[in-house]
Design a protein around this motif. Structure first.
Motif, short mmCIF file in Angstrom:
data_model
loop_
_atom_site.label_atom_id
_atom_site.label_comp_id
_atom_site.label_asym_id
_atom_site.label_seq_id
_atom_site.Cartn_x
_atom_site.Cartn_y
_atom_site.Cartn_z
N ASN A 137 0.82 -1.22 0.00
CA ASN A 137 0.00 0.00 0.00
C ASN A 137 0.86 1.27 0.00
N ASP A 138 2.14 1.10 -0.34
CA ASP A 138 3.02 2.27 -0.42
C ASP A 138 4.25 1.89 -1.24
N THR A 139 4.91 2.89 -1.78
CA THR A 139 6.23 2.69 -2.37
C THR A 139 7.23 3.12 -1.32
N SER A 140 7.92 2.16 -0.75
CA SER A 140 8.77 2.46 0.40
C SER A 140 9.92 1.47 0.43
N PHE A 141 10.74 1.56 1.47
CA PHE A 141 11.86 0.62 1.58
C PHE A 141 12.06 0.20 3.03
N GLY A 142 12.76 -0.91 3.19
CA GLY A 142 13.14 -1.38 4.50
C GLY A 142 14.62 -1.71 4.53
N VAL A 143 15.24 -1.55 5.68
CA VAL A 143 16.65 -1.89 5.84
C VAL A 143 16.85 -2.61 7.16
N GLY A 144 17.88 -3.46 7.20
CA GLY A 144 18.19 -4.17 8.42
C GLY A 144 19.64 -4.59 8.44
N PHE A 145 20.16 -4.84 9.63
CA PHE A 145 21.53 -5.32 9.76
C PHE A 145 21.63 -6.25 10.97
N TYR A 146 22.66 -7.06 10.95
CA TYR A 146 22.92 -7.97 12.05
C TYR A 146 24.37 -8.43 11.94
N PRO A 147 25.05 -8.68 13.06
CA PRO A 147 24.61 -8.55 14.45
C PRO A 147 24.85 -7.13 14.99
N PRO A 148 24.34 -6.84 16.18
CA PRO A 148 24.63 -5.55 16.79
C PRO A 148 26.08 -5.49 17.25
N SER A 149 26.63 -4.28 17.27
CA SER A 149 28.00 -4.10 17.75
C SER A 149 28.02 -4.15 19.27
N SER A 150 29.21 -4.19 19.83
CA SER A 150 29.35 -4.20 21.30
C SER A 150 28.78 -2.92 21.90
N LEU A 151 28.96 -1.77 21.23
CA LEU A 151 28.42 -0.51 21.73
C LEU A 151 26.89 -0.52 21.67
N GLU A 152 26.34 -1.02 20.59
CA GLU A 152 24.87 -1.11 20.46
C GLU A 152 24.29 -1.99 21.55
N ALA A 311 27.20 -15.87 6.88
CA ALA A 311 28.12 -14.73 6.87
C ALA A 311 28.30 -14.24 8.30
N ASP A 312 29.35 -13.46 8.52
CA ASP A 312 29.58 -12.90 9.85
C ASP A 312 28.70 -11.69 10.10
N THR A 313 28.51 -10.86 9.08
CA THR A 313 27.62 -9.71 9.20
C THR A 313 26.77 -9.59 7.94
N ALA A 314 25.59 -9.01 8.08
CA ALA A 314 24.68 -8.89 6.94
C ALA A 314 23.94 -7.56 6.99
N GLN A 315 23.72 -6.99 5.82
CA GLN A 315 22.86 -5.83 5.66
C GLN A 315 21.87 -6.14 4.54
N VAL A 316 20.61 -5.78 4.77
CA VAL A 316 19.55 -6.08 3.80
C VAL A 316 18.82 -4.79 3.43
#
Length: 376
Positions: A137-152, A311-316
């Protein structure tokens, strides 16, 4: 740098109540009509009140005002949906549960402003009730990452610990409005924390200062932060006795306003060094609003890639086009570090997760807190 606005922050209050209203409305639709109907309760504005906090206890002199706006199906199968009652009850129940010292009947006023949705968006939504794949119902985007850093992780741990029930039993003067800013520069780490201290537990300025010191010591020893610099309520001026006192434990009573979408992202954090969406996900319907479900999808896919050892880290990164099936994004990009799987394995997993998208609403409705995937 990493930031988190705690459960009593005005922006978080708006996000959480908008989301809770959507969840309760979904449950009402399911119970009354056998399906979730079109809605987006994704606008909320908190107008701060006025208060006179003081040592040993002050008072709120002008109530907080909370406006909750959006679109919803207000009539179906000959029945009228009691939308105002649902909003009022849901908001009050949430506030009673999470803000210990706010008088819900006297110190806050709630104004529901829910209207019917536009016919074209309602029409896009109706495929869901027939068992078909919903249309975006919209033109939009999503983003995600994993894992969190030690600071996060540490920023999350600090706020979660300070707002933990056991911590509140030990330190009842800690209010729910807590904001944590974490900064890492080389080997140096510092945390700047704003805590709305509850005035009724403070005898005088020396007692306030002592209690701040006790919180610092508690954090340092409980979370192994002895090497980190911890600063709490840095705007305090002890000589002038100008300190962060509140009657209710939230700055919403006097010092701050709030709005949906200005706080934590879907992962519970504000992370400017990471891919982020400015989308206000709270309160959007969990069936077809890609501004919400694509952000959940991006987080879940990046997490599963790492947990499966691909993988060790991922961004989507995923983009929708309005009117297209939610399982058919315009683009889905995956960025990996130290990949341990073939393109075929990763694509197979991504397709599987896309096929599950029409059922993601069940996870959102049943999650204890859908805004805390890193914290769960």
């Amino acid at each position: 740098m990493v930031e988190r606005k705690g459960i009593g922050h005005p922006d978080t209050i708006c996000d959480q109540i908008a989301e809770e209203v959507s969840v309760e409305l979904c449950k009402y639709y399911l119970e009354e009509f056998g399906t979730i109907l079109h809605h987006n309760i994704d606008k909320a504005l908190l107008v701060g009140g006025q208060a006179k906090p003081k040592f040993k206890g002050g008072k709120i002199t002008q109530p907080i005002e909370l406006f909750i706006a959006g679109r919803a199906t207000l009539k179906a199968q000959g029945k009228t949906v009691p939308i105002d009652e649902i909003v009022q009850k849901t908001a009050k129940d949430w506030l009673k549960k999470h803000l210990r010292f706010l008088d819900i009947e006297k110190d806050i006023r709630i104004f529901p402003k829910i209207r019917e949705g536009s016919p074209e968006l309602v029409e896009l939504f109706q495929r869901f009730s027939t068992g078909e794949i919903p249309l975006a119902n919209d033109t939009s985007f999503g983003v995600g990452f994993y894992p969190p850093s030690s600071l996060e992780k540490k920023v999350l741990e600090i706020e979660n610990l300070l707002n933990n029930t056991k911590t509140k039993d030990k330190f009842p003067f800690i209010g729910e409005d807590i904001k944590v800013m974490g900064l890492k520069e080389g080997k140096s780490t510092q945390f700047t924390i704003a805590i709305a201290m509850v005035d009724r537990f403070m005898l005088h300025i020396e007692d306030y200062q002592s209690k701040i010191s006790s919180i610092k010591h508690f954090l340092s020893t409980s979370l192994e932060l002895k090497e980190a610099e911890i600063n709490i309520n840095t705007a305090d001026d002890y000589k002038k006795e100008s300190v962060y006192l509140t009657v209710s434990g939230t700055s919403a009573e006097n010092g701050d306003d709030g709005q949906v979408g200005r706080g934590n992202r879907i992962n519970g954090l504000i992370t400017p060094y990471r891919p982020m969406s400015l989308e206000a996900t709270a309160g959007k319907n969990p069936i077809s609003h890609v501004g919400k479900i694509y952000n959940y999808f991006a987080f879940e896919l990046s997490k599963e890639i790492c947990q499966l050892g691909f993988a060790d880290t991922a961004q989507v990164f995923i983009v929708s086009k309005i009117g297209m099936p939610i399982t058919e994004p315009t683009i889905l990009e995956i960025k990996l570090d130290h990949r341990n799987a073939s393109n075929e394995d990763i694509q197979k997993l991504a397709r599987k997760k896309l096929e599950e998208l029409p059922q993601i609403w069940k996870k959102i409705l049943n999650a204890p807190n859908p805004f805390e995937p890193f914290g769960n």
